[in-house]
Scaffold this motif. Structure first.
Motif, PDB file in Angstrom:
ATOM      1  N   LYS A  24       5.771  10.398  29.050  1.00 43.91           N
ATOM      2  CA  LYS A  24       4.567   9.251  28.054  1.00 43.91           C
ATOM      3  C   LYS A  24       5.084   9.305  26.761  1.00 43.91           C
ATOM      4  CE  LYS A  24       1.124  12.775  31.260  1.00 43.91           C
ATOM      5  NZ  LYS A  24       0.758  12.965  30.847  1.00 43.91           N
ATOM      6  N   PHE A  25       5.056   9.822  26.628  1.00 47.44           N
ATOM      7  CA  PHE A  25       5.421   9.207  24.371  1.00 47.44           C
ATOM      8  C   PHE A  25       5.991   8.086  24.720  1.00 47.44           C
ATOM      9  CE2 PHE A  25       6.859   8.886  19.980  1.00 47.44           C
ATOM     10  CZ  PHE A  25       6.039   9.024  20.050  1.00 47.44           C
ATOM     11  N   PHE A  26       7.065   7.749  25.216  1.00 48.68           N
ATOM     12  CA  PHE A  26       7.908   6.672  25.579  1.00 48.68           C
ATOM     13  C   PHE A  26       7.277   5.392  25.887  1.00 48.68           C
ATOM     14  CE2 PHE A  26      10.981   3.957  26.525  1.00 48.68           C
ATOM     15  CZ  PHE A  26      12.002   4.290  25.174  1.00 48.68           C
ATOM     16  N   SER A  27       6.695   5.833  26.948  1.00 49.17           N
ATOM     17  CA  SER A  27       6.222   5.004  27.858  1.00 49.17           C
ATOM     18  C   SER A  27       4.745   4.239  26.574  1.00 49.17           C
ATOM     19  CB  SER A  27       5.688   5.333  29.193  1.00 49.17           C
ATOM     20  OG  SER A  27       5.999   6.180  29.735  1.00 49.17           O
ATOM     21  N   PRO A  52       8.564   8.670  36.092  1.00 52.43           N
ATOM     22  CA  PRO A  52       9.962   8.080  36.205  1.00 52.43           C
ATOM     23  C   PRO A  52      10.300   8.737  34.945  1.00 52.43           C
ATOM     24  CG  PRO A  52       8.314   6.808  37.250  1.00 52.43           C
ATOM     25  CD  PRO A  52       7.312   8.000  36.961  1.00 52.43           C
ATOM     26  N   ALA A  53      11.426   7.561  34.377  1.00 53.29           N
ATOM     27  CA  ALA A  53      11.349   7.682  32.718  1.00 53.29           C
ATOM     28  C   ALA A  53      11.110   5.580  32.718  1.00 53.29           C
ATOM     29  CB  ALA A  53      12.966   7.572  33.075  1.00 53.29           C
ATOM     30  N   ALA A  54      10.942   5.527  32.381  1.00 58.00           N
ATOM     31  CA  ALA A  54      10.747   3.322  31.572  1.00 58.00           C
ATOM     32  C   ALA A  54      12.209   3.160  31.923  1.00 58.00           C
ATOM     33  CB  ALA A  54      10.225   3.728  30.695  1.00 58.00           C
ATOM     34  N   PRO A  55      12.626   1.879  31.661  1.00 56.55           N
ATOM     35  CA  PRO A  55      13.255   1.381  31.953  1.00 56.55           C
ATOM     36  C   PRO A  55      14.464   1.312  30.164  1.00 56.55           C
ATOM     37  CG  PRO A  55      11.240  -0.433  32.905  1.00 56.55           C
ATOM     38  CD  PRO A  55      11.378   0.372  32.058  1.00 56.55           C
ATOM     39  N   THR A  56      13.960   1.709  29.418  1.00 54.75           N
ATOM     40  CA  THR A  56      14.891   1.845  28.531  1.00 54.75           C
ATOM     41  C   THR A  56      14.986   3.091  28.270  1.00 54.75           C
ATOM     42  OG1 THR A  56      12.916   1.015  26.572  1.00 54.75           O
ATOM     43  CG2 THR A  56      14.929  -0.722  27.672  1.00 54.75           C
ATOM     44  N   PHE A  57      14.240   4.036  28.531  1.00 59.72           N
ATOM     45  CA  PHE A  57      14.896   5.420  28.474  1.00 59.72           C
ATOM     46  C   PHE A  57      15.672   5.989  27.732  1.00 59.72           C
ATOM     47  CE2 PHE A  57      14.365  10.182  29.486  1.00 59.72           C
ATOM     48  CZ  PHE A  57      13.500  10.230  27.694  1.00 59.72           C
ATOM     49  N   LEU A  58      16.411   5.668  28.590  1.00 56.79           N
ATOM     50  CA  LEU A  58      18.172   5.689  28.907  1.00 56.79           C
ATOM     51  C   LEU A  58      18.302   6.026  26.865  1.00 56.79           C
ATOM     52  CD1 LEU A  58      20.122   7.663  30.127  1.00 56.79           C
ATOM     53  CD2 LEU A  58      20.833   5.603  30.904  1.00 56.79           C
ATOM     54  N   PHE A  59      18.531   4.543  26.584  1.00 56.37           N
ATOM     55  CA  PHE A  59      18.900   4.515  24.926  1.00 56.37           C
ATOM     56  C   PHE A  59      18.461   6.107  23.993  1.00 56.37           C
ATOM     57  CE2 PHE A  59      17.848   3.568  20.618  1.00 56.37           C
ATOM     58  CZ  PHE A  59      19.738   2.943  20.187  1.00 56.37           C
ATOM     59  N   SER A  60      17.021   6.559  24.362  1.00 56.17           N
ATOM     60  CA  SER A  60      16.965   7.442  23.218  1.00 56.17           C
ATOM     61  C   SER A  60      17.360   8.888  24.074  1.00 56.17           C
ATOM     62  CB  SER A  60      15.018   7.670  23.890  1.00 56.17           C
ATOM     63  OG  SER A  60      14.826   8.301  24.828  1.00 56.17           O
ATOM     64  N   ASP A 137      23.917   3.449  34.186  1.00 57.36           N
ATOM     65  CA  ASP A 137      24.329   3.187  33.716  1.00 57.36           C
ATOM     66  C   ASP A 137      24.582   2.763  31.723  1.00 57.36           C
ATOM     67  OD1 ASP A 137      27.833   3.918  34.670  1.00 57.36           O
ATOM     68  OD2 ASP A 137      26.518   2.677  35.896  1.00 57.36           O
ATOM     69  N   MET A 138      25.109   2.379  30.865  1.00 58.78           N
ATOM     70  CA  MET A 138      24.548   1.924  30.112  1.00 58.78           C
ATOM     71  C   MET A 138      25.607   1.655  29.194  1.00 58.78           C
ATOM     72  SD  MET A 138      21.963   3.927  26.865  1.00 58.78           S
ATOM     73  CE  MET A 138      22.331   4.881  26.555  1.00 58.78           C
ATOM     74  N   THR A 139      25.641   0.419  28.568  1.00 60.94           N
ATOM     75  CA  THR A 139      26.885  -0.335  27.479  1.00 60.94           C
ATOM     76  C   THR A 139      25.476  -0.657  26.498  1.00 60.94           C
ATOM     77  OG1 THR A 139      27.941  -0.831  28.978  1.00 60.94           O
ATOM     78  CG2 THR A 139      28.449  -2.574  26.729  1.00 60.94           C
ATOM     79  N   ARG A 140      26.331  -0.081  24.888  1.00 59.27           N
ATOM     80  CA  ARG A 140      25.923  -0.829  23.497  1.00 59.27           C
ATOM     81  C   ARG A 140      26.999  -1.448  23.022  1.00 59.27           C
ATOM     82  NH1 ARG A 140      23.878   4.091  20.707  1.00 59.27           N
ATOM     83  NH2 ARG A 140      25.918   5.404  20.543  1.00 59.27           N
ATOM     84  N   THR A 141      26.090  -2.625  22.314  1.00 56.17           N
ATOM     85  CA  THR A 141      27.478  -3.453  21.963  1.00 56.17           C
ATOM     86  C   THR A 141      27.233  -3.287  20.097  1.00 56.17           C
ATOM     87  OG1 THR A 141      28.045  -4.658  23.812  1.00 56.17           O
ATOM     88  CG2 THR A 141      28.474  -5.686  20.846  1.00 56.17           C
ATOM     89  N   LEU A 142      27.836  -2.276  19.366  1.00 51.55           N
ATOM     90  CA  LEU A 142      27.093  -2.898  17.314  1.00 51.55           C
ATOM     91  C   LEU A 142      28.283  -3.801  17.149  1.00 51.55           C
ATOM     92  CD1 LEU A 142      27.293   1.167  17.607  1.00 51.55           C
ATOM     93  CD2 LEU A 142      25.355  -0.479  17.424  1.00 51.55           C
TER      94      LEU A 142
END
Length: 146
Positions: A24-27, A52-60, A137-142
């Motif tokens: 809820k906090f993230f949303s 459900p988790a919001a679309p970008t929640f997995l990042f956290s 799956d998540m992909t991060r580019t730094l």
């Protein structure tokens, strides 16, 4: 230059319990206005087991590990030179409150541009729930500025 021998390096998996309050906090923080993200009855009416988790929640979720930036130490990267370049998510199943998500990450690629003025670290994450189901799956580019 970042040592390219780290391409393919896998990190220890870690597990995070997904809680309603956190979802809820993230949303709210990300401006989700669909009731499924804030009201469990609406989520269940929409077919979810819980919120459900919001679309970008997995990042956290990645930030929950003991030392989320430890991989930078391994690669010898100064965080002051770091930029977040890109983030991609691919969901195979919903992540919901009550789930226990295990993330497994690896360095998928390291490359440079502009004769080494910028280096890129591509890190991939595989998310598995408590039932052993591959949920995302998540992909991060730094980007490292040299």
């Amino acid at each position: 230059m970042i040592d390219k021998s780290y391409i393919g390096h896998s990190f220890e998996p870690f597990t995070v319990d997904i809680e309603k309050g956190r979802l809820k906090f993230f949303s709210r923080a990300t401006g989700q206005d669909d009731p499924i993200y804030l009201d469990e009855n609406a989520a269940k009416a929409a077919g979810y087991s819980s919120l459900p988790a919001a679309p970008t929640f997995l990042f956290s979720v990645d930030l929950e590990q003991d030392n989320p930036m430890g991989f930078l130490e391994l690669l010898g990267v100064d965080i002051a030179r770091l930029l977040h370049g890109e983030q991609e998510f691919e969901y195979h199943q919903p992540i919901c409150a009550g789930d226990s998500i295990t993330l497994q990450s690896r360095i998928a690629d390291i490359y440079d541009k502009k004769e080494g003025a910028m280096e890129f670290i591509v890190q991939t994450f595989k998310a598995i729930n408590q039932r052993g189901e591959h949920v995302a799956d998540m992909t991060r580019t730094l980007v490292v500025r040299n």
